[in-house]
Write an enzyme that holds these catalytic residues in place. Structure first.
Site, PDB file in Angstrom:
ATOM      1  N   LYS A  22      -6.520   7.619   9.908  1.00 25.93           N
ATOM      2  CA  LYS A  22      -7.409   6.717   9.152  1.00 25.93           C
ATOM      3  C   LYS A  22      -6.696   5.423   8.808  1.00 25.93           C
ATOM      4  O   LYS A  22      -7.221   4.331   9.027  1.00 25.93           O
ATOM      5  CB  LYS A  22      -7.845   7.394   7.857  1.00 25.93           C
ATOM      6  CG  LYS A  22      -8.494   6.436   6.852  1.00 25.93           C
ATOM      7  CD  LYS A  22      -8.884   7.090   5.548  1.00 25.93           C
ATOM      8  CE  LYS A  22      -7.779   7.207   4.572  1.00 25.93           C
ATOM      9  NZ  LYS A  22      -7.523   6.007   3.740  1.00 25.93           N
ATOM     10  N   ASN A  23      -5.462   5.532   8.314  1.00 23.41           N
ATOM     11  CA  ASN A  23      -4.774   4.339   7.813  1.00 23.41           C
ATOM     12  C   ASN A  23      -4.212   3.468   8.926  1.00 23.41           C
ATOM     13  O   ASN A  23      -3.782   2.357   8.672  1.00 23.41           O
ATOM     14  CB  ASN A  23      -3.695   4.734   6.808  1.00 23.41           C
ATOM     15  CG  ASN A  23      -4.327   5.252   5.518  1.00 23.41           C
ATOM     16  OD1 ASN A  23      -5.532   5.109   5.316  1.00 23.41           O
ATOM     17  ND2 ASN A  23      -3.523   5.854   4.669  1.00 23.41           N
ATOM     18  N   ARG A  99     -11.810  -0.378  -0.171  1.00 23.86           N
ATOM     19  CA  ARG A  99     -10.724  -1.319  -0.487  1.00 23.86           C
ATOM     20  C   ARG A  99     -10.091  -1.889   0.767  1.00 23.86           C
ATOM     21  O   ARG A  99      -9.640  -3.024   0.799  1.00 23.86           O
ATOM     22  CB  ARG A  99      -9.618  -0.631  -1.265  1.00 23.86           C
ATOM     23  CG  ARG A  99      -9.963   0.041  -2.527  1.00 23.86           C
ATOM     24  CD  ARG A  99      -8.699   0.567  -3.156  1.00 23.86           C
ATOM     25  NE  ARG A  99      -7.605  -0.346  -2.953  1.00 23.86           N
ATOM     26  CZ  ARG A  99      -7.463  -1.499  -3.600  1.00 23.86           C
ATOM     27  NH1 ARG A  99      -8.377  -1.849  -4.469  1.00 23.86           N
ATOM     28  NH2 ARG A  99      -6.460  -2.291  -3.363  1.00 23.86           N
ATOM     29  N   CYS A 123      -9.348   1.476  -8.356  1.00 22.91           N
ATOM     30  CA  CYS A 123      -9.946   2.731  -7.859  1.00 22.91           C
ATOM     31  C   CYS A 123      -9.363   3.859  -8.706  1.00 22.91           C
ATOM     32  O   CYS A 123      -8.602   3.628  -9.644  1.00 22.91           O
ATOM     33  CB  CYS A 123      -9.628   2.918  -6.385  1.00 22.91           C
ATOM     34  SG  CYS A 123      -7.942   3.420  -6.085  1.00 22.91           S
ATOM     35  N   ARG A 128      -4.533  -1.200  -8.292  1.00 24.35           N
ATOM     36  CA  ARG A 128      -4.446  -1.646  -6.891  1.00 24.35           C
ATOM     37  C   ARG A 128      -4.565  -3.172  -6.747  1.00 24.35           C
ATOM     38  O   ARG A 128      -5.479  -3.695  -6.124  1.00 24.35           O
ATOM     39  CB  ARG A 128      -5.525  -0.974  -6.044  1.00 24.35           C
ATOM     40  CG  ARG A 128      -5.649   0.506  -6.169  1.00 24.35           C
ATOM     41  CD  ARG A 128      -4.588   1.326  -5.501  1.00 24.35           C
ATOM     42  NE  ARG A 128      -4.520   1.222  -4.078  1.00 24.35           N
ATOM     43  CZ  ARG A 128      -5.225   1.965  -3.207  1.00 24.35           C
ATOM     44  NH1 ARG A 128      -6.103   2.804  -3.670  1.00 24.35           N
ATOM     45  NH2 ARG A 128      -5.075   1.827  -1.904  1.00 24.35           N
ATOM     46  N   PRO A 129      -3.680  -3.957  -7.361  1.00 31.39           N
ATOM     47  CA  PRO A 129      -3.769  -5.422  -7.224  1.00 31.39           C
ATOM     48  C   PRO A 129      -3.533  -5.867  -5.778  1.00 31.39           C
ATOM     49  O   PRO A 129      -3.055  -5.085  -4.940  1.00 31.39           O
ATOM     50  CB  PRO A 129      -2.647  -5.914  -8.137  1.00 31.39           C
ATOM     51  CG  PRO A 129      -1.685  -4.801  -8.211  1.00 31.39           C
ATOM     52  CD  PRO A 129      -2.488  -3.538  -8.106  1.00 31.39           C
ATOM     53  N   ILE A 130      -3.861  -7.123  -5.488  1.00 24.51           N
ATOM     54  CA  ILE A 130      -3.600  -7.654  -4.139  1.00 24.51           C
ATOM     55  C   ILE A 130      -2.746  -8.922  -4.218  1.00 24.51           C
ATOM     56  O   ILE A 130      -2.726  -9.736  -3.284  1.00 24.51           O
ATOM     57  CB  ILE A 130      -4.915  -7.956  -3.385  1.00 24.51           C
ATOM     58  CG1 ILE A 130      -5.767  -8.988  -4.136  1.00 24.51           C
ATOM     59  CG2 ILE A 130      -5.707  -6.673  -3.125  1.00 24.51           C
ATOM     60  CD1 ILE A 130      -6.818  -9.624  -3.250  1.00 24.51           C
ATOM     61  N   ASP A 131      -2.026  -9.074  -5.312  1.00 27.56           N
ATOM     62  CA  ASP A 131      -1.219 -10.301  -5.490  1.00 27.56           C
ATOM     63  C   ASP A 131      -0.213 -10.504  -4.362  1.00 27.56           C
ATOM     64  O   ASP A 131       0.043 -11.634  -3.936  1.00 27.56           O
ATOM     65  CB  ASP A 131      -0.505 -10.259  -6.850  1.00 27.56           C
ATOM     66  CG  ASP A 131       0.358  -9.006  -7.005  1.00 27.56           C
ATOM     67  OD1 ASP A 131      -0.128  -7.907  -6.661  1.00 27.56           O
ATOM     68  OD2 ASP A 131       1.519  -9.124  -7.439  1.00 27.56           O
ATOM     69  N   LEU A 132       0.337  -9.411  -3.826  1.00 34.11           N
ATOM     70  CA  LEU A 132       1.349  -9.558  -2.765  1.00 34.11           C
ATOM     71  C   LEU A 132       0.702 -10.013  -1.452  1.00 34.11           C
ATOM     72  O   LEU A 132       1.298 -10.781  -0.687  1.00 34.11           O
ATOM     73  CB  LEU A 132       2.092  -8.239  -2.563  1.00 34.11           C
ATOM     74  CG  LEU A 132       2.853  -7.733  -3.795  1.00 34.11           C
ATOM     75  CD1 LEU A 132       3.516  -6.407  -3.497  1.00 34.11           C
ATOM     76  CD2 LEU A 132       3.876  -8.758  -4.268  1.00 34.11           C
ATOM     77  N   ASP A 313       0.709   9.861  -0.268  1.00 33.06           N
ATOM     78  CA  ASP A 313      -0.542  10.468   0.200  1.00 33.06           C
ATOM     79  C   ASP A 313      -0.415  11.959   0.438  1.00 33.06           C
ATOM     80  O   ASP A 313      -1.403  12.629   0.746  1.00 33.06           O
ATOM     81  CB  ASP A 313      -1.009   9.798   1.498  1.00 33.06           C
ATOM     82  CG  ASP A 313      -1.465   8.378   1.255  1.00 33.06           C
ATOM     83  OD1 ASP A 313      -1.650   7.642   2.238  1.00 33.06           O
ATOM     84  OD2 ASP A 313      -1.598   7.995   0.086  1.00 33.06           O
ATOM     85  N   ILE A 335       4.568   5.543  -6.776  1.00 31.60           N
ATOM     86  CA  ILE A 335       3.818   4.458  -6.129  1.00 31.60           C
ATOM     87  C   ILE A 335       2.586   4.064  -6.940  1.00 31.60           C
ATOM     88  O   ILE A 335       2.370   2.885  -7.219  1.00 31.60           O
ATOM     89  CB  ILE A 335       3.383   4.871  -4.700  1.00 31.60           C
ATOM     90  CG1 ILE A 335       4.591   5.341  -3.880  1.00 31.60           C
ATOM     91  CG2 ILE A 335       2.630   3.730  -4.007  1.00 31.60           C
ATOM     92  CD1 ILE A 335       5.577   4.266  -3.507  1.00 31.60           C
ATOM     93  N   ARG A 405     -14.085  10.560   3.783  1.00 38.73           N
ATOM     94  CA  ARG A 405     -13.443   9.257   4.059  1.00 38.73           C
ATOM     95  C   ARG A 405     -12.189   9.424   4.909  1.00 38.73           C
ATOM     96  O   ARG A 405     -11.768   8.510   5.585  1.00 38.73           O
ATOM     97  CB  ARG A 405     -13.051   8.585   2.740  1.00 38.73           C
ATOM     98  CG  ARG A 405     -14.213   8.368   1.809  1.00 38.73           C
ATOM     99  CD  ARG A 405     -13.827   7.548   0.624  1.00 38.73           C
ATOM    100  NE  ARG A 405     -13.324   6.233   1.072  1.00 38.73           N
ATOM    101  CZ  ARG A 405     -13.111   5.234   0.241  1.00 38.73           C
ATOM    102  NH1 ARG A 405     -13.314   5.388  -1.045  1.00 38.73           N
ATOM    103  NH2 ARG A 405     -12.663   4.076   0.684  1.00 38.73           N
TER     104      ARG A 405
END
Ligand code: EPZ
Length: 427
Positions: A22-23, A99, A123, A128-132, A313, A335, A405
């Site tokens: 999936k990933n 996401r 979530c 789960r920021p996306i700053d990076l 995971d 994490i 999912r």
């Protein structure tokens, strides 16, 4: 909403086919935005998130066709082609549900010089920021603006330039967005402290197959020499190391003996080492990995970490396995800040788990008792399945859309190795 019902106590024996990852699929699909030629992905898993990503690509002007496959086949072949982009906007109603949609940001910026993508929001497992993601793209020249819950990114002059960025924290998604954006930049982009997950290697290999120039694949320093255009390719999605590890935990807790067909040992060494720590027999076969167990699992001490460390995971699934183990096992989740949502549900089945901040102590109990439980996120829901397979009596897992999912036809795969499990459709 569908429900999965398990009557525990069956030892799993036989072969479990492992699907495409999936990933990996979720970062390979947006590569179709980087070229006007067709990208064909083989071994694509039949998952809700893959379907969702296909719909997002369609909204952006990418046509997707699925080659016919027999119902009994696992995986599909999809050809995606973005002859011309019809939109550079990823709307909130899509991104909030999945996401991984944020992974169109880099490709849209690279292909069209602009992108407007909804902030994904948090979530169940964390904020789960996306700053990076944004800092890496800015390092390559992107101008980023945050307005009304959306990221608006522009490449001055329509094209990103070269640049250097060192990730302060290892981020899989940010590394993926940066790689896809850098592949069409005018200049050389260097990423330091990049994620090294096998899914990143899969992405790099697919980009190279499309004509990208990437050095350092598999290491924490990736150097991308941007090219003017990328061409189509045919690429096979790697096997899902997390699905494989999940079924390995199910084999151990049921004292079974299964072969994970298609799994690659060199992509999941930390998982295999943890299984051996638990006392399982783990050996490579010609077609995959065999995992066998007799007796109760030995206690394990596991701390999640970026690859090649023990995968976050896999934490919930190992925790479920440890609930019937000997002694006390210790888990530390480094994490994500809230990845113990499975604990209260496992407790309903009689597990003895004590969560203290980022750590959890699991004391093995004599037996578990089946109960109605509720899935909260993808890997938590798998931990409930694993516990239910070994529990006395019946376990009903609700909200199985979480499972759908990330696990292709889970009940069929488990039925085929002896589990007493069925899906009850709510209509
Ligand atoms: C990917 O998520 C996976 N998802 C996750 O799998 C996996 O748990 C995670 O990597 C870690 O391996 C997909 O590949 C679709 P990160 P991602 O960016 O990319 C922080 C599953 O169950 N961070 O590596 O979102 C973040 O909060 C899913 O299959 C920032 O601070 O994870 C986290 O603490 C769940 N800023 C840490 O980094 C950012 O801009 C690692 O997150 C990005 C991340």
């Amino acid at each position: 909403m569908d429900q999965i019902v398990i009557r525990g106590g069956q030892r799993l024996k036989g072969r479990i086919p492992i699907s495409g990852a999936k990933n990996a699929a979720l970062t390979l699909l947006p590569c179709a935005l980087l070229t006007d030629e067709p990208l064909t992905l083989r071994n694509l898993p039949r998952l809700a998130d893959v379907d969702g990503f296909g719909h997002l690509l369609n909204q952006l002007g990418c046509s997707t066709t699925i080659e016919g496959s027999r119902p009994e086949d696992f995986g599909r072949v999809m050809t995606a082609r973005t002859t011309t982009l019809t939109s550079t906007i990823a709307p909130y109603d899509i991104v909030r549900k999945m996401r991984a949609s944020i992974l169109v940001l880099g490709p849209l910026l690279a292909r069209a010089g602009e992108a407007t993508v909804s902030l994904p929001g948090g979530c169940a497992i964390g904020n789960r920021p996306i700053d990076l993601h944004l800092k890496a793209l800015e390092a390559f020249g992107a101008q980023i603006e945050l307005t009304s819950g959306y990221v608006k990114a522009v490449a001055p002059g329509g094209r990103l330039g070269g640049g250097k960025f060192t990730f302060p924290v290892v981020s899989v998604g940010a590394t993926e967005n940066a790689l896809m954006a850098a592949s069409l930049a005018k200049g050389t982009c260097v990423l330091k402290n990049a994620a090294r997950e096998p899914e990143i290697v899969d992405l790099c290999n697919c980009l190279v197959a499309m004509g990208a120039h990437i050095d350092g694949i598999g290491t924490e320093t990736l150097t991308v020499e941007g090219v003017d255009r990328l061409h189509g390719a045919t690429y096979r999605v790697m096997a899902d190391r997390i699905e494989a590890g999940s079924y390995a935990c199910a084999a151990v807790i049921t004292e079974g003996d299964v072969e994970l067909v298609g799994a690659k040992a060199d992509e999941m060494e930390a998982t295999l080492s943890a299984l051996r720590q638990a006392g399982a027999t783990v050996e490579e076969t010609k077609t995959g990995i065999r995992v066998a167990m007799s007796g109760r699992a030995e206690p394990v001490t596991l701390s999640t970490a970026p690859y090649p460390g023990f995968a976050t995971d896999m934490q919930a699934q190992f925790m479920a396995m440890a609930t019937l183990g000997k002694g006390a096992s210790l888990f530390t989740e480094t994490i994500f800040e809230n990845r113990y949502m499975h604990v209260p549900e496992l407790a309903r089945m009689g597990c003895d788990i004590d969560v203290r901040g980022r750590s959890a102590v699991v004391r093995g109990v004599d037996h578990l008792v089946g109960a109605p439980v509720m899935a909260t996120d993808l890997r938590a829901s798998m931990s409930l399945i694993i516990a239910g397979l070994a529990a006395e009596g019946t376990t009903e897992v609700n909200r199985v859309y979480h499972l759908d999912r990330g696990y292709e036809r889970l009940e069929e795969k488990l039925q085929a190795v002896g589990a007493d499990i069925e899906r009850i459709s709510a209509g």
